[in-house]
Design an enzyme around this catalytic site. Structure first.
Site, PDB file in Angstrom:
ATOM      1  N   PRO A   1      17.225 -49.329   0.434  1.00 23.84           N
ATOM      2  CA  PRO A   1      15.826 -48.959   0.147  1.00 23.84           C
ATOM      3  C   PRO A   1      14.878 -49.701   1.083  1.00 23.84           C
ATOM      4  O   PRO A   1      14.966 -50.913   1.236  1.00 23.84           O
ATOM      5  CB  PRO A   1      15.630 -49.420  -1.295  1.00 23.84           C
ATOM      6  N   GLU A   2      14.001 -48.950   1.726  1.00 21.86           N
ATOM      7  CA  GLU A   2      13.007 -49.536   2.618  1.00 21.86           C
ATOM      8  C   GLU A   2      11.667 -49.572   1.886  1.00 21.86           C
ATOM      9  O   GLU A   2      11.534 -49.041   0.782  1.00 21.86           O
ATOM     10  CB  GLU A   2      12.896 -48.688   3.898  1.00 21.86           C
TER      11      GLU A   2
END
Ligand SMILES: [Zn+2]
Length: 271
Positions: free
Chosen positions: A2-3
């Protein structure tokens, strides 16, 4: 992994719904990257106020202190009114009067940490060295210029390091440098002010677009689980080695930079 945009979309997916909820129970599954730092029962009876984000951390403000949540490599949060019994990869459940906030994290690099406040050592350890937030007014151009001027490393690696600006992961760094027409190997300190200004705008643009896209993904796919899933921009250069540049048709080049893959157009990003 997840960014920042995924984390922001996750925040948007439940922040309004959980605000004001009373915590009914808290339960940990298998150990996560860091310990909770308090007895889960101490959370019971407190209310959840705002859900904020700092870098890739979600901050849940409680009556007493806050919870810092990180999704690690493989984590995802769901907030549902009716949660099934925890599965083998569910390692944190916060049952509230409005629903159950659940962390699913197969690889368990994520974490939920309690801190008395943001100045407490537990919070400073995680948040203390984060650079500016790229979304919103805190991302100041002059401060960005000053931060880059002090760094001799290649610009892409400075972006990834996160101590000048947070949340510009590998995909977004490659895309922003393309938009700004900057070769990823250029020393950060050598960039002229107009080029830094273009990069500043490009970083904001790629991240804001990803959040928007994630928001629409969330609306389109919002299911009973409330899972956000992951989403990716229509990349200009990332993961497009050998394919024609979408602007000039020159084949996109790949190189390794500090253990990470870098993609760029040798024509659009001459220097
Ligand atoms: Zn090109």
């Amino acid at each position: 992994m997840p960014e920042l945009p995924e984390v922001e979309v996750t925040r948007l997916s439940f922040a309004d719904r959980i605000a004001g909820a009373e915590i009914l129970s808290a339960a940990m599954g298998k150990p996560l990257r860091w310990a909770l730092g308090c007895d889960p029962d101490d959370l019971v009876g407190q209310r959840v106020h705002d859900v904020r984000r700092r870098g890739k951390y979600l901050l849940l403000d409680l009556d007493r202190g806050l919870l810092l949540i990180h999704l690690g490599m493989s984590g995802s949060l769901s907030f549902t009114s009716q949660a099934a019994a925890p599965g083998v990869h569910d390692h944190f459940d916060l049952a509230t009067s409005r629903g159950v906030l659940r962390l699913n994290d197969p690889r368990r690099f994520g974490a939920v940490v309690h801190a008395a406040d943001e100045a407490a050592p537990a919070a400073v350890k995680l948040l203390g060295r984060l650079g500016m937030e790229p979304l919103g007014d805190a991302f100041d151009l002059a401060a960005f210029q000053a931060g880059l001027r002090a760094r001799q490393a290649p610009i892409k690696q400075v972006l990834l390091a996160g101590d000048v600006v947070v949340g510009v992961g590998n995909i977004y760094a490659s895309e922003a440098l393309f938009l700004a027409g900057i070769r990823p190997t250029v020393r950060a300190a050598s960039l002229s002010r107009p080029r830094v200004a273009r990069l500043h705008a490009a970083v904001r643009e790629v991240l804001a677009k990803a959040v928007l896209k994630g928001g629409s993904t969330l609306r389109d796919f919002s299911n009973a689980q409330g899972q956000t899933g992951y989403f990716q921009l229509e990349a200009m250069v990332y993961d497009r080695q050998g394919e024609p540049c979408r602007v000039c048709a020159t084949p996109i080049q790949w190189m390794r930079q500090g253990q990470r893959s870098t993609y760029f157009c040798p024509q659009c990003q001459k220097r």
